[in-house]
Write an enzyme that holds these catalytic residues in place. Structure first.
Site, mmCIF file in Angstrom:
data_model
loop_
_atom_site.group_PDB
_atom_site.id
_atom_site.type_symbol
_atom_site.label_atom_id
_atom_site.label_comp_id
_atom_site.label_asym_id
_atom_site.label_seq_id
_atom_site.Cartn_x
_atom_site.Cartn_y
_atom_site.Cartn_z
ATOM 1 N N GLU A 196 0.888 -1.159 0.000
ATOM 2 C CA GLU A 196 0.000 0.000 0.000
ATOM 3 C C GLU A 196 0.931 1.214 0.000
ATOM 4 O O GLU A 196 1.800 1.301 0.866
ATOM 5 C CB GLU A 196 -0.781 -0.017 1.303
ATOM 6 C CG GLU A 196 -2.241 0.244 1.181
ATOM 7 C CD GLU A 196 -2.891 0.152 2.543
ATOM 8 O OE1 GLU A 196 -3.484 1.138 2.964
ATOM 9 O OE2 GLU A 196 -2.771 -0.912 3.195
ATOM 10 N N ARG A 256 5.229 -13.046 9.844
ATOM 11 C CA ARG A 256 5.871 -11.784 9.501
ATOM 12 C C ARG A 256 7.152 -11.629 10.297
ATOM 13 O O ARG A 256 7.336 -12.261 11.332
ATOM 14 C CB ARG A 256 4.935 -10.604 9.726
ATOM 15 C CG ARG A 256 4.564 -10.327 11.158
ATOM 16 C CD ARG A 256 3.431 -9.318 11.257
ATOM 17 N NE ARG A 256 3.836 -7.981 10.864
ATOM 18 C CZ ARG A 256 3.253 -7.276 9.882
ATOM 19 N NH1 ARG A 256 2.271 -7.779 9.197
ATOM 20 N NH2 ARG A 256 3.648 -6.072 9.615
ATOM 21 N N LYS A 292 4.505 0.552 9.880
ATOM 22 C CA LYS A 292 4.592 1.832 9.183
ATOM 23 C C LYS A 292 4.065 2.963 10.049
ATOM 24 O O LYS A 292 4.595 4.066 10.037
ATOM 25 C CB LYS A 292 3.780 1.764 7.890
ATOM 26 C CG LYS A 292 4.571 1.263 6.702
ATOM 27 C CD LYS A 292 3.723 1.409 5.446
ATOM 28 C CE LYS A 292 3.542 0.089 4.741
ATOM 29 N NZ LYS A 292 2.413 0.005 3.859
HETATM 30 P P1 ATP Z 1 2.729 -2.333 8.129
HETATM 31 O O1 ATP Z 1 1.974 -3.210 9.072
HETATM 32 O O2 ATP Z 1 4.151 -2.115 8.497
HETATM 33 O O3 ATP Z 1 2.023 -1.077 7.786
HETATM 34 P P2 ATP Z 1 1.621 -3.593 5.890
HETATM 35 O O4 ATP Z 1 1.463 -5.052 5.922
HETATM 36 O O5 ATP Z 1 0.412 -2.781 6.145
HETATM 37 O O6 ATP Z 1 2.831 -3.184 6.816
HETATM 38 P P3 ATP Z 1 1.740 -3.399 3.071
HETATM 39 O O7 ATP Z 1 2.181 -2.261 2.266
HETATM 40 O O8 ATP Z 1 0.304 -3.753 3.041
HETATM 41 O O9 ATP Z 1 2.217 -3.099 4.534
HETATM 42 O O10 ATP Z 1 2.638 -4.689 2.814
HETATM 43 C C1 ATP Z 1 3.068 -5.136 1.560
HETATM 44 C C2 ATP Z 1 3.522 -6.564 1.691
HETATM 45 O O11 ATP Z 1 4.586 -6.663 2.638
HETATM 46 C C3 ATP Z 1 2.416 -7.460 2.195
HETATM 47 O O12 ATP Z 1 2.355 -8.599 1.356
HETATM 48 C C4 ATP Z 1 2.828 -7.839 3.586
HETATM 49 O O13 ATP Z 1 2.446 -9.129 3.881
HETATM 50 C C5 ATP Z 1 4.343 -7.700 3.562
HETATM 51 N N1 ATP Z 1 4.860 -7.340 4.881
HETATM 52 C C6 ATP Z 1 4.585 -6.230 5.590
HETATM 53 N N2 ATP Z 1 5.198 -6.250 6.780
HETATM 54 C C7 ATP Z 1 5.903 -7.420 6.839
HETATM 55 C C8 ATP Z 1 6.752 -8.036 7.815
HETATM 56 N N3 ATP Z 1 7.012 -7.459 8.980
HETATM 57 N N4 ATP Z 1 7.303 -9.225 7.502
HETATM 58 C C9 ATP Z 1 7.061 -9.799 6.321
HETATM 59 N N5 ATP Z 1 6.276 -9.288 5.366
HETATM 60 C C10 ATP Z 1 5.698 -8.106 5.608
HETATM 61 MG MG MG Z 2 -1.313 -2.911 5.006
#
Ligand code: ATP
Ligand code: MG
Length: 596
Positions: free
Chosen positions: A62, A297, A307
């Site tokens: 995102e 994760r 984030k």
């Molecule tokens: P955050 O929780 O930090 O905001 P998010 O999951 O909302 O992260 P996205 O932009 O939706 O962020 O994530 C893009 C991809 O990265 C998704 O497929 C997600 O599963 C993966 N991802 C995000 N954080 C992690 C993590 N800590 N470990 C492994 N993969 C991750």
């Molecule tokens: Mg997300």
């Protein structure tokens, strides 16, 4: 990009996703798919030739922040599987929320993926997509579900919907709107689309099972009303798809085979399958449809990987920006001196599993050391300089004489040549290298002791001058003649101490930023305290040191091993300090110091 060596492969931890991909390749699960050169529905794809990609994965961020080390794991995983199995990995911006998309984030995400060593351009085709391009299809899919009696417009209040959803111990209650006719649902849904209803007045829900033990199957919401502009589609839409509805469709239109996500989405998998099964049945998408797989994760000790929290650190100025070298963001790690190879190596080493676990920060640093050790040029630097005067220099060597000395750029690679610097009457040494009354086992500078000035001469320490408070202001020593490193007989005198130094005549003053862990506790924000209260107030110390002359020309991003001190990188942003000195960031020490 360098592919893993046999040695790397031999040490590769079990990766259950590789097993799944290998099984699908063996069983030819996806061998019959067609790909018409771009994402599209069943009919469109069928008009194309056989899909040249053996598998398709995707990385779907995102664009609402900078990527962090957890995303790096996901990038390495998705792009790595595609690379290793003859597949293609798509970069897809998940922009189905009409929130303001910031170009800054989009650019930084593209940059991060490329910097990590991956590419969404394959054979001349760019596989860079945005989910909002599929809004038309998503709407068509929603109408299909309505027509098939699988979705309805619910006009309960949000509060009624919440209560009627039930909870873990209590089944949900059917909405009074659940039994509406197909015609009525269709009319109402179109009114939603046409802007006749206010935000929150109605939602489109799937008709599944309000008593399902999986709460995600209790008639999940598919569309909500939001009178908001979208950066891509403008004011065309005032209804927007929910993530759980949009994501499986995005995967299907893009011919994704293995849709890999983090464990929080495990309970969503039944809906993912429910939706795609029905859309395939209706001929909207092709079979076999994508499958979702979940992995744990990444959580890394002493940092936060959310984030939202990272944004808070930036907005409240606890750090200098997203690319502060203490940040676990990809831009921060890069500025700190991390290399793409070290992050790939890290991702390989931690592997993927179904566990929710914390990885020790030392694992990340270990991967970096292993990558930098064979690459980084060696150099001498003095971080806390005090002057040492060779009292018999003028007498032995002549007043003003400077003696050229040299050292290998890399101790295991003679081809990289030698670095040159001057030995003279005055040298900078580390303040901590002098002790008037040496503790047991101290072999460095104290009166009467002989040491080797590395790559230079053996000297005998005579004493030191002090200021009123007892602080050493200057060290005095005598040169022992005929002991220059690399000359015959230089080893005639055996010494236990080996001192790194920089010449006063040709040393270059440098700003050196010493970084320590950003948080004082291994799992910030997980106890009763707010994570901000657990920030390490001493995570940055700036010192003025001196470095050997060749380092005055260091290029931004260039990495060095400062002998005895650790790894340092020429800062890519502040290449020169306010006073015009080169700026170096401490990357990491020579040894793991986290366990202590
Ligand atoms: P955050 O929780 O930090 O905001 P998010 O999951 O909302 O992260 P996205 O932009 O939706 O962020 O994530 C893009 C991809 O990265 C998704 O497929 C997600 O599963 C993966 N991802 C995000 N954080 C992690 C993590 N800590 N470990 C492994 N993969 C991750
Ligand atoms: Mg997300």
């Amino acid at each position: 990009m360098a592919s893993p060596t046999d040695k790397d492969l031999a040490h590769k931890p079990a990766n259950f996703l590789r097993g799944i991909v290998e099984r699908d390749l063996e069983q030819r699960t996806y061998a019959q798919r067609h790909w018409n050169g771009a994402p599209g529905d069943a009919k469109f794809q069928q008009q194309g030739p056989a899909d040249p990609a053996k598998i398709r994965t995707r990385f779907p961020p995102e664009p609402n922040g900078y990527l962090h080390v957890g995303h790096a794991k996901s990038i390495c995983l998705n792009f790595g599987l595609a690379r290793d199995y003859g597949g293609i990995c798509h970069l897809r911006f998940d922009d189905t929320n009409p929130e303001k998309e910031e170009q800054e984030y989009v650019d930084s995400i593209k940059d991060a993926v490329q910097w990590l060593g991956f590419d969404w351009n394959v054979g001349g085709t760019s596989h860079l997509y945005q989910a909002s391009d599929y809004f038309d299809f998503m709407y068509r899919a929603a109408e299909y579900l309505v027509e098939a009696g699988l979705a309805y417009v619910d006009e309960q209040t949000p509060e009624e919907m919440r209560v009627n959803r039930g909870d873990f111990g209590r089944p949900g209650v059917d909405s009074p709107y659940r039994s509406r006719s197909i015609e009525e649902n269709l009319t109402r849904f179109r009114e939603m689309r046409d802007g006749k209803l206010a935000d929150g007045a109605a939602v489109l829900r799937a008709k599944i099972d309000m008593a399902s033990p999986n709460i995600n199957l209790r008639d999940p919401t598919l569309y909500r009303i939001k009178h908001a502009e979208h950066h891509n589609t403008g004011s065309k839409w005032c209804i927007y798809p929910m993530y759980t509805f949009a994501h499986p469709i995005e995967d299907a239109l893009e011919n994704i085979t293995h849709s890999i996500c983090t464990l929080e989405f495990e309970d969503q998998r039944p809906f993912y399958d429910w939706l795609l099964d029905h859309l395939a049945e209706g001929g909207l998408i092709n079979k076999p449809q994508p499958r979702q797989y979940e992995f744990g994760r990444l959580n890394l000790t002493y940092v936060v990987t959310s984030k939202r929290k990272l944004k808070q650190l930036v907005d409240q100025k606890h750090v200098s920006g997203w690319d502060d070298p203490r940040m676990p963001t990809i831009v921060g790690l890069r500025r700190r001196g991390y290399t793409p190879e070290s992050l790939q190596l890290f991702a390989e080493r931690i592997g993927v599993s179904k566990d929710y676990s914390w990885i020790d920060y030392s694992t990340l640093e270990g991967a970096l050391r292993d990558d930098l050790d064979p690459k980084a040029a060696r150099a001498m630097a003095v971080l806390d300089p005090v002057k040492m005067v060779i009292t018999n220099w003028d007498e032995l060597m002549g007043a003003g004489h400077l003696e050229p000395c040299s050292a290998p750029v890399h101790p295991h690679d003679a081809d990289r040549g030698r670095r040159e610097f001057m030995f003279g009457r005055e040298l900078w040494v580390e303040r901590s290298d002098y002790e008037e009354t040496p503790p047991k086992g101290f072999f460095r500078l104290f009166p009467g002791n002989k040491v080797r000035m590395k790559y230079g001469y053996v000297v005998e320490c005579v004493g030191a001058s002090k200021d009123a408070s007892g602080g050493v202001t200057e060290i005095q020593a005598k040169l022992v003649p005929d002991t220059k490193s690399g000359t015959p007989g230089a080893d005639a005198i055996k010494v236990k101490g080996n001192i790194t130094w920089v010449g006063v005549a040709d040393g270059v003053q440098a700003e050196i930023r010493l970084y320590d862990r950003l948080f004082t506790v291994p799992q910030p924000g997980t106890g009763d305290k707010d994570f901000l209260e657990e920030l390490n107030p001493e995570s940055l110390k700036v010192v003025t040191g001196v470095v050997e002359p060749s380092l005055g020309l260091a290029r931004p991003d260039e990495k060095f091993q400062f002998e005895r001190h650790g790894y340092f990188v020429a800062d890519r942003k502040d290449h020169r300090s306010a006073g015009g000195s080169p700026v170096f960031n401490k990357v990491t020490g020579l040894k793991d110091s986290w366990g202590k």
